[in-house]
Design a protein around this motif. Structure first.
Motif, PDB file in Angstrom:
ATOM      1  N   LEU A 122       0.827  -1.204   0.000  1.00 45.79           N
ATOM      2  CA  LEU A 122       0.000   0.000   0.000  1.00 45.79           C
ATOM      3  C   LEU A 122       0.867   1.263   0.000  1.00 45.79           C
ATOM      4  O   LEU A 122       0.622   2.188  -0.772  1.00 45.79           O
ATOM      5  N   ARG A 123       1.913   1.286   0.831  1.00 45.24           N
ATOM      6  CA  ARG A 123       2.825   2.435   0.844  1.00 45.24           C
ATOM      7  C   ARG A 123       3.487   2.620  -0.518  1.00 45.24           C
ATOM      8  O   ARG A 123       3.611   3.737  -1.016  1.00 45.24           O
ATOM      9  N   TYR A 124       3.895   1.543  -1.135  1.00 47.75           N
ATOM     10  CA  TYR A 124       4.528   1.619  -2.454  1.00 47.75           C
ATOM     11  C   TYR A 124       3.561   2.182  -3.495  1.00 47.75           C
ATOM     12  O   TYR A 124       3.923   3.070  -4.276  1.00 47.75           O
ATOM     13  N   LEU A 125       2.338   1.674  -3.499  1.00 46.43           N
ATOM     14  CA  LEU A 125       1.349   2.155  -4.468  1.00 46.43           C
ATOM     15  C   LEU A 125       0.994   3.615  -4.230  1.00 46.43           C
ATOM     16  O   LEU A 125       0.839   4.387  -5.195  1.00 46.43           O
ATOM     17  N   GLU A 126       0.878   4.012  -2.972  1.00 44.91           N
ATOM     18  CA  GLU A 126       0.599   5.421  -2.669  1.00 44.91           C
ATOM     19  C   GLU A 126       1.758   6.300  -3.125  1.00 44.91           C
ATOM     20  O   GLU A 126       1.550   7.385  -3.679  1.00 44.91           O
ATOM     21  N   ASP A 127       2.977   5.831  -2.922  1.00 38.91           N
ATOM     22  CA  ASP A 127       4.155   6.579  -3.369  1.00 38.91           C
ATOM     23  C   ASP A 127       4.172   6.696  -4.892  1.00 38.91           C
ATOM     24  O   ASP A 127       4.464   7.768  -5.439  1.00 38.91           O
ATOM     25  N   CYS A 128       3.848   5.615  -5.581  1.00 40.98           N
ATOM     26  CA  CYS A 128       3.772   5.648  -7.044  1.00 40.98           C
ATOM     27  C   CYS A 128       2.718   6.646  -7.509  1.00 40.98           C
ATOM     28  O   CYS A 128       2.944   7.411  -8.459  1.00 40.98           O
ATOM     29  N   ALA A 129       1.580   6.644  -6.849  1.00 37.52           N
ATOM     30  CA  ALA A 129       0.485   7.564  -7.223  1.00 37.52           C
ATOM     31  C   ALA A 129       0.922   9.008  -7.021  1.00 37.52           C
ATOM     32  O   ALA A 129       0.623   9.870  -7.860  1.00 37.52           O
ATOM     33  N   ARG A 130       1.624   9.293  -5.933  1.00 36.29           N
ATOM     34  CA  ARG A 130       2.114  10.655  -5.683  1.00 36.29           C
ATOM     35  C   ARG A 130       3.119  11.098  -6.731  1.00 36.29           C
ATOM     36  O   ARG A 130       3.169  12.260  -7.119  1.00 36.29           O
ATOM     37  N   ARG A 131       3.935  10.168  -7.200  1.00 37.20           N
ATOM     38  CA  ARG A 131       4.964  10.509  -8.177  1.00 37.20           C
ATOM     39  C   ARG A 131       4.446  10.450  -9.606  1.00 37.20           C
ATOM     40  O   ARG A 131       5.171  10.770 -10.531  1.00 37.20           O
ATOM     41  N   GLY A 132       3.239  10.004  -9.790  1.00 34.99           N
ATOM     42  CA  GLY A 132       2.674   9.934 -11.120  1.00 34.99           C
ATOM     43  C   GLY A 132       2.882   8.604 -11.819  1.00 34.99           C
ATOM     44  O   GLY A 132       2.745   8.518 -13.033  1.00 34.99           O
ATOM     45  N   GLY A 133       3.228   7.554 -11.094  1.00 31.49           N
ATOM     46  CA  GLY A 133       3.350   6.228 -11.697  1.00 31.49           C
ATOM     47  C   GLY A 133       4.639   5.542 -11.302  1.00 31.49           C
ATOM     48  O   GLY A 133       5.507   6.125 -10.648  1.00 31.49           O
ATOM     49  N   VAL A 134       4.768   4.313 -11.702  1.00 33.18           N
ATOM     50  CA  VAL A 134       5.952   3.518 -11.403  1.00 33.18           C
ATOM     51  C   VAL A 134       7.125   4.088 -12.181  1.00 33.18           C
ATOM     52  O   VAL A 134       7.018   4.350 -13.387  1.00 33.18           O
ATOM     53  N   GLY A 135       8.231   4.308 -11.510  1.00 32.66           N
ATOM     54  CA  GLY A 135       9.432   4.821 -12.155  1.00 32.66           C
ATOM     55  C   GLY A 135       9.404   6.301 -12.464  1.00 32.66           C
ATOM     56  O   GLY A 135      10.342   6.824 -13.055  1.00 32.66           O
ATOM     57  N   ALA A 136       8.330   6.960 -12.092  1.00 28.20           N
ATOM     58  CA  ALA A 136       8.229   8.406 -12.401  1.00 28.20           C
ATOM     59  C   ALA A 136       9.054   9.228 -11.439  1.00 28.20           C
ATOM     60  O   ALA A 136       9.381   8.852 -10.381  1.00 28.20           O
TER      61      ALA A 136
END
Length: 136
Positions: A122-136
Motif C-alpha cells: 500500500l505504501r509503495y502504491l501510494e508513493d507511485c500515485a504521488r509521483r505519477g506512476g511507477v518509475g516516475a
C-alpha cells in the motif's frame, strides 16, 4: 485414493476438498521434479507448500536449492534425495512433531502470509500515485 498411512489424489481437487485433505493430514509432502529450474526453485512459491505450512504441517520436499534455503531459514520439515528416504523423514518429523509444526506456522507467517505484505504494498502504491506512476 487411500492407504493405511497416506491419503493422496491424482485428480485436480476443488478448494473445499483440498482443504479437507490438508486438515486431515499430519505431514505435507511436495515432491516436485528436479529436472527444471522452475521446479527446483518452487519452494517459496508453491501453492501446495503454502497450504501445508498455513495448516501447521511439517513438510517433506526433495532437496533443491530453494528447499534447502527454506529449511535453513525455518527448519519446518525434512529434505530427501529419493522416495526411499521418505519413511525415515516421516519418522524424524513424528519424533519431534510439535517443534516442526510450530516451525511450519512460523515459516508461513514469514513467507506466505499476505497480511504481512499489504502495508508495504500500500505504501509503495501510494508513493507511485504521488509521483505519477511507477518509475516516475
Amino acid at each position: 485414493r487411500r492407504s493405511a498411512q497416506f491419503d493422496f489424489s491424482t485428480e485436480l481437487l476443488d478448494e473445499e476438498r483440498l482443504r479437507a485433505l490438508i486438515d486431515a493430514a499430519a505431514i505435507g509432502v511436495a515432491l516436485y521434479v528436479r529436472d527444471y529450474a522452475n521446479d527446483r526453485f518452487t519452494a517459496f512459491s508453491s501453492h501446495k507448500v503454502a497450504y501445508y505450512l498455513r495448516a501447521g504441517l511439517p513438510i517433506i520436499l526433495f532437496r533443491t536449492e530453494a528447499s534447502a534455503q527454506l529449511m535453513e531459514l525455518h527448519d519446518c520439515g525434512r529434505l530427501i534425495e529419493s522416495v526411499d528416504e521418505l519413511p525415515a523423514a516421516v519418522a524424524a518429523i513424528l519424533a519431534d512433531y510439535a517443534r516442526y509444526s510450530a516451525a511450519a506456522r512460523t515459516a508461513f507467517a514469514a513467507i506466505y502470509d499476505l497480511d504481512r505484505y499489504w502495508p508495504d504494498l500500500l505504501r509503495y502504491l501510494e508513493d507511485c500515485a504521488r509521483r505519477g506512476g511507477v518509475g516516475a
